[in-house]
Design an enzyme around this catalytic site. Structure first.
Site, PDB file in Angstrom:
ATOM      1  N   ASP A 222       0.787  -1.250   0.000  1.00 13.73           N
ATOM      2  CA  ASP A 222       0.000   0.000   0.000  1.00 13.73           C
ATOM      3  C   ASP A 222       0.820   1.302   0.000  1.00 13.73           C
ATOM      4  O   ASP A 222       1.824   1.409   0.721  1.00 13.73           O
ATOM      5  CB  ASP A 222      -0.848   0.088   1.282  1.00 13.73           C
ATOM      6  CG  ASP A 222      -1.578  -1.181   1.602  1.00 13.73           C
ATOM      7  OD1 ASP A 222      -1.523  -2.132   0.816  1.00 13.73           O
ATOM      8  OD2 ASP A 222      -2.210  -1.220   2.674  1.00 13.73           O
TER       9      ASP A 222
ATOM     10  N   GLU B 233     -10.494  -2.761   4.270  1.00 13.13           N
ATOM     11  CA  GLU B 233      -9.176  -2.224   4.602  1.00 13.13           C
ATOM     12  C   GLU B 233      -9.050  -0.796   4.046  1.00 13.13           C
ATOM     13  O   GLU B 233      -9.804  -0.381   3.177  1.00 13.13           O
ATOM     14  CB  GLU B 233      -8.071  -3.100   3.980  1.00 13.13           C
ATOM     15  CG  GLU B 233      -8.092  -4.540   4.495  1.00 13.13           C
ATOM     16  CD  GLU B 233      -6.933  -5.400   3.969  1.00 13.13           C
ATOM     17  OE1 GLU B 233      -6.298  -6.085   4.786  1.00 13.13           O
ATOM     18  OE2 GLU B 233      -6.668  -5.394   2.760  1.00 13.13           O
TER      19      GLU B 233
HETATM   20  C1  FRU Z   1      -3.816  -3.729   2.695  1.00 16.98           C
HETATM   21  C2  FRU Z   1      -3.161  -4.165   3.982  1.00 16.98           C
HETATM   22  C3  FRU Z   1      -3.534  -3.245   5.115  1.00 16.98           C
HETATM   23  C4  FRU Z   1      -2.399  -3.413   6.072  1.00 16.98           C
HETATM   24  C5  FRU Z   1      -1.227  -3.592   5.148  1.00 16.98           C
HETATM   25  C6  FRU Z   1      -0.168  -4.509   5.668  1.00 16.98           C
HETATM   26  O1  FRU Z   1      -3.177  -4.160   1.537  1.00 16.98           O
HETATM   27  O2  FRU Z   1      -3.526  -5.507   4.251  1.00 16.98           O
HETATM   28  O3  FRU Z   1      -4.803  -3.504   5.664  1.00 16.98           O
HETATM   29  O4  FRU Z   1      -2.232  -2.318   6.920  1.00 16.98           O
HETATM   30  O5  FRU Z   1      -1.748  -4.093   3.930  1.00 16.98           O
HETATM   31  O6  FRU Z   1       0.964  -4.510   4.866  1.00 16.98           O
END
Ligand code: FRU
Length: 496
Positions: free
Chosen positions: A44, A226
């Site tokens: 992300d 998320e």
């Molecule tokens: C989304 C996610 C988030 C988390 C991060 C961990 O892709 O799963 O929810 O904070 O990636 O790397």
């Protein structure tokens, strides 16, 4: 003799090192006009914030491997959202946990007291993921912490009293996105909690109060929620509308992870969406966890979005070694209305045009060979009954096709090149299209391992990764030749 060997060894080592630096960003499939980390893993985008002429991009990063692992915040800056300068890792894991996704704001009034009135702090709000608790099956392993910088994001200190928002006993409790709420003079945080968004408020970023939940019965619930992002926009009549982005993994329109959004009202405590429909920001398989920039100056006024250009279905397996995964083009989100009410359009930021130069025109009747492997195809077509189909291909008989008819847009990557790293990759992707005019615009951006298609200025968008063994440099129109009104190719400069 010993000294001599040392000198030779040193010379060899520095030559190797030089080689590594020279090769950087030239690897096969390395995105040439998209952000990717210098090496190793990313997922992300995080902490997107603008300050004094610099767009900061932090990102989920594991510096020791090209697969997901203990998360850090990598860091890069840009003055135009297109060319990036890589900076050292900004935030490292500590005894409270790994550093998961989150946001950053400029605390202009120094509400946190972490800076001064003269030098307001840049504050990052992120999730601590305690993998020891998680692996032991213990609840409450995610909680929110903050770090701050007093030197434009160059160095960071963690807040001594972390966490600022402890976990009340929930399994998923992550991805804080913070916005200043002008009307109530408070900070508002949107947080992902399994199947809904939790809304919290704070006067100082240091202590948070629960306000409300949003999500029951609304949008897609085919996966875990998320990376929410709650923000205001203004429509054509000057009304304030609140957008809410929510990424969901899995259950995207073409499988795996994808990002949905809501439009509605926010009164400082509760979010109310205008309806419960599922709307996708992008119908492709490779735009996830996208959020928008904080602190864009009012005179600019844009809502600028960047997504992670991959999918949890295969992100750990895509065929790259030195680095793994990249970001979408930065895009401007705007509000428009259709028969279902408000929708978002999203299209590349105007800054990209500076990297483009007119190259050649497309002939409807004959395939054309391109001189470039980085390009933007711009088409204007009249959509008639037979539909329209364009193919990009290479000398190894690999191809992708884009087809549009009155009701559907289809992007076929089944024969796109290297696809055998995952069963979930070589698929035909579709998106519903509702024809409201015969005239259609299509913009296709082709990089070395991705294609982004924007129909009618971002009314319908589809982003997909592709791994051709050599670049696609042949363009053929297979259906609807007679209805091509205009076709131009622009070459795009590499950003590295
Ligand atoms: C989304 C996610 C988030 C988390 C991060 C961990 O892709 O799963 O929810 O904070 O990636 O790397």
């Amino acid at each position: 003799m010993r000294l001599f060997s040392i000198i030779i060894l040193f010379a060899v080592l520095s030559a190797c090192n030089h080689q590594v630096v020279e090769n950087r960003f030239n690897e096969k499939h390395r995105p040439q006009f998209h952000f990717s980390p210098p090496s190793q893993w990313t997922n992300d985008p995080n902490g997107m914030v603008y300050l004094d002429g610099e767009y900061h991009l932090f990102y989920q990063h594991y510096p020791d491997s090209n697969v997901w692992g203990p998360m850090h915040w990598g860091h890069a800056i840009s003055t135009d959202l297109i060319h990036w300068e890589h900076l050292p890792i900004a935030i490292y894991p500590d005894s409270l946990g790994w550093i998961f996704s989150g946001s950053a704001v400029i605390d202009h009034n120094n509400t946190s007291g972490l800076g001064s009135e003269k030098n307001p702090p840049m504050v990052a709000i992120y999730t601590y993921h305690n993998h020891v608790m998680h692996d032991a099956g213990q609840n409450g392993f995610q909680y929110q912490g903050i770090a701050y910088s007093l030197d434009k994001g160059r160095t960071w200190a963690k807040y001594e009293k972390n966490p600022v928002l402890p976990n009340p006993g929930l399994w998923d409790f992550r991805d804080p996105k913070v916005v200043w709420h002008e009307a109530s003079q408070r900070w508002i945080m949107a947080l992902a909690i399994t199947d809904h968004v939790g809304i919290y408020s704070s006067k100082d970023l240091l202590s948070w109060e629960y306000e409300s939940d949003f999500g029951e019965g609304a949008g897609s619930h085919n996966g875990v929620w998320e990376c929410p992002d709650l923000f205001p926009l203004t429509d054509d009549e000057g009304n304030e509308i609140w957008g809410l982005l929510v990424s969901v993994n899995a259950g995207g329109p073409n499988g795996g992870s994808a990002t949905q959004y809501f439009l509605g009202e926010f009164d400082g405590e509760t979010y109310t969406s205008f309806d419960t429909l599922t709307r996708w920001i992008d119908y492709g398989c490779d735009n996830y966890a996208g959020v928008t920039y904080s602190d864009i100056p009012a005179e600019d006024g844009r809502r600028i979005f960047i997504g992670w250009m991959s999918n949890w279905d295969y992100a750990n397996q895509v065929p790259t070694e030195v680095w793994r995964n990249a970001m979408t083009l930065p895009r401007t989100l705007t509000l428009t209305k259709n028969e279902n009410g408000y929708i978002f359009h999203n299209k590349p930021v105007d800054e990209l045009k500076k990297s483009e130069a007119y190259a050649q025109s497309i002939e409807a009747e004959e395939a054309i060979e391109l001189n470039d492997s980085l390009y933007h195809i711009q088409l204007e077509i009249e959509l008639e009954e037979e539909g329209f189909l364009l193919e990009l291909s290479n000398a190894s008989n690999e191809n992708v096709t884009f087809e549009l008819n009155d009701t559907l847009f289809l992007f076929d990557r089944t024969n796109s090149g290297i696809t055998d790293f995952s069963e979930k990759f070589d698929k035909l992707h579709t998106a519903p299209y509702s024809k409201n005019s015969e005239n259609v615009k299509m913009d296709i951006y082709v990089d070395l391992s991705s294609i982004e298609v924007f129909i009618n200025d971002g009314e319908l968008v589809l982003t997909d990764l592709v791994f051709p063994t050599t670049p696609y440099q042949k363009v053929s129109i297979i259906k609807g030749q007679k209805h091509l009104k205009k076709g131009d190719v622009y070459s795009i400069q590499t950003i590295w």
